[in-house]
Every structure is written in structure tokens, then in C-alpha cells.
Enzyme design. Structure first.
Site, PDB file in Angstrom:
ATOM      1  N   ARG A 100       0.594  -1.278  -0.053  1.00  0.00           N
ATOM      2  CA  ARG A 100      -0.202   0.037  -0.013  1.00  0.00           C
ATOM      3  C   ARG A 100       0.860   1.142  -0.009  1.00  0.00           C
ATOM      4  NH1 ARG A 100      -5.069   1.587   2.497  1.00  0.00           N
ATOM      5  NH2 ARG A 100      -5.250   3.719   2.051  1.00  0.00           N
TER       6      ARG A 100
ATOM      7  N   ARG B 113      -5.990   2.039  -4.462  1.00  0.00           N
ATOM      8  CA  ARG B 113      -5.158   1.228  -3.533  1.00  0.00           C
ATOM      9  C   ARG B 113      -5.128  -0.332  -3.812  1.00  0.00           C
ATOM     10  NH1 ARG B 113      -8.139   3.861   0.450  1.00  0.00           N
ATOM     11  NH2 ARG B 113      -7.563   5.805  -0.802  1.00  0.00           N
TER      12      ARG B 113
ATOM     13  N   ASP C  24      -6.909  -1.526   1.253  1.00  0.00           N
ATOM     14  CA  ASP C  24      -7.809  -0.893   2.192  1.00  0.00           C
ATOM     15  C   ASP C  24      -8.280  -1.649   3.242  1.00  0.00           C
ATOM     16  OD1 ASP C  24      -8.302   1.758   3.306  1.00  0.00           O
ATOM     17  OD2 ASP C  24     -10.084   2.016   2.030  1.00  0.00           O
TER      18      ASP C  24
ATOM     19  N   ASP D 177     -10.575  -1.069   6.739  1.00  0.00           N
ATOM     20  CA  ASP D 177     -11.260  -0.147   7.615  1.00  0.00           C
ATOM     21  C   ASP D 177     -11.842  -0.705   8.691  1.00  0.00           C
ATOM     22  OD1 ASP D 177     -10.401   2.210   5.931  1.00  0.00           O
ATOM     23  OD2 ASP D 177     -12.531   1.814   4.816  1.00  0.00           O
TER      24      ASP D 177
HETATM   25  N1  ROI Z   1     -15.038   3.333  -3.935  1.00  0.00           N
HETATM   26  C1  ROI Z   1     -15.436   2.016  -3.807  1.00  0.00           C
HETATM   27  N2  ROI Z   1     -16.342   1.618  -4.969  1.00  0.00           N
HETATM   28  N3  ROI Z   1     -14.808   1.158  -2.851  1.00  0.00           N
HETATM   29  C2  ROI Z   1     -13.975   1.420  -2.072  1.00  0.00           C
HETATM   30  O1  ROI Z   1     -13.475   0.604  -1.367  1.00  0.00           O
HETATM   31  C3  ROI Z   1     -13.592   2.884  -2.089  1.00  0.00           C
HETATM   32  N4  ROI Z   1     -12.472   3.150  -1.340  1.00  0.00           N
HETATM   33  C4  ROI Z   1     -12.165   4.183  -1.205  1.00  0.00           C
HETATM   34  C5  ROI Z   1     -12.667   5.260  -2.262  1.00  0.00           C
HETATM   35  C6  ROI Z   1     -11.245   6.060  -2.888  1.00  0.00           C
HETATM   36  C7  ROI Z   1     -13.215   6.545  -1.293  1.00  0.00           C
HETATM   37  N5  ROI Z   1     -13.527   4.859  -2.941  1.00  0.00           N
HETATM   38  C8  ROI Z   1     -13.996   3.484  -3.114  1.00  0.00           C
HETATM   39  O2  ROI Z   1     -11.091   4.754  -0.337  1.00  0.00           O
END
Ligand code: ROI
Length: 159
Positions: free
Chosen positions: A83, A92, A95, A97
């Protein structure tokens, strides 16, 4: 042990492999069990459109890690996936979260739980609804209610 929900997302370098490997790595975190994972879901990017579509999923874990220790583990796994913290809302490889940590509300410099974007993001709510439709997001309502309110956002369940 606390039940926590982790959102996984990727849109670079074989997103499906990124997510499947990340699930194994979540299962290997200390003091943690991976209870179950959602299907994978595809959606167009929220934010800048000049990037590939995303794959997303949700993991339900049981953990003895404190919230910031869990956050450290998630950031370590993101870093292991190469990352690179580039532009805001850019593409990315992985990610992770921390969406929900039991029923706790956490407002610290490094960490806000429930995740601040949760109620606006169908790519989080759809897979979460598959696992836990009646789960209550503190101060906001059930996953089913929040998901219904985002139903105009296209998210496709795959496999
Ligand atoms: N958009 C989608 N569809 N899925 C994501 O996981 C995702 N993650 C992000 C941003 C760039 C906001 N957009 C995303 O971090």
C-alpha cells in the site's frame, strides 16, 4: 472478546487475490479469530472516477486486541500489500477499515468508530447486510435501514 467488522477494498494488482489473501492475514492476527466473510462485491469508484472499479468485502472477527492495537495490525497488513499512501481517495492495493468494534463509539486522533463513511457507502453496507442485517450501528440505525437508504448506488455481488 469483542466482535468487530473490517471493510476490505482493492482496485489494483489483482483485487480478488488481494482480498482473499487479506482474509487469511486477518485470521492470523494475534488474539483474533475470523468468524466469517461476506461475498465479494464490485462497484465503480466513489470519489475520483479515473481509477479502476473496486472489489469490496466485509470480515467479521472476534478479537482480544484493543482498538488501536487492532488498527496497528490492519495498517501492517495494508503495508505488507505494498500500500502506497498516494493521493487522497486514489487507487489502492488494499484498504482495511475498522468499521465497528462491538457497540463502542471511539473518537480518537487516529481512529473514529463507527467508521465515519459507513452510512453513505453501499460498497460497505451491502456486504455487511449479507452478514448482519439487524446489526445496529451506534447512533445511526440498523444495517438494513442504512443499506436501503443507499440503494441507488450500484454494487454487484460476484461469485
Ligand atoms: N470506492 C469504492 N467503490 N470502493 C472502495 O473501497 C473505495 N475506497 C475508497 C474510495 C477512494 C473512497 N472509493 C471507493 O477509499
Amino acid at each position: 472478546m469483542i466482535i468487530a467488522y473490517i471493510g476490505l477494498g482493492s482496485n489494483l494488482d489483482q483485487p480478488k487475490q488481494q482480498l482473499l489473501q487479506a482474509l487469511d492475514e486477518l485470521a492470523d492476527m494475534p488474539e483474533t479469530r475470523l468468524n466469517r466473510a461476506s461475498s465479494l462485491y464490485a462497484s465503480s469508484p466513489m470519489g475520483p472516477k479515473d481509477q479502476p472499479d473496486y472489489l469490496n468485502a466485509i470480515a467479521e472477527i472476534s478479537t482480544g486486541l484493543a482498538p488501536l492495537a487492532l488498527l496497528d495490525e490492519l495498517q501492517r497488513i495494508e503495508d505488507d500489500h505494498g500500500r502506497i499512501r498516494g493521493r487522497h481517495w486514489g487507487p489502492r492495493t488494499l484498504d482495511l477499515d475498522l468499521l465497528l468494534y462491538g457497540e463502542q463509539v471511539i473518537r480518537e486522533q487516529r481512529l473514529t468508530v463507527p467508521h465515519p463513511g459507513i452510512a453513505q457507502r453501499a460498497f460497505v453496507l451491502k456486504p455487511l447486510e449479507e452478514l448482519a442485517p439487524r446489526l445496529v450501528v451506534p447512533e445511526l440505525g440498523t444495517i438494513r435501514e442504512l443499506s436501503a437508504a443507499c440503494k441507488d448506488q450500484q454494487v454487484r455481488r460476484i461469485k
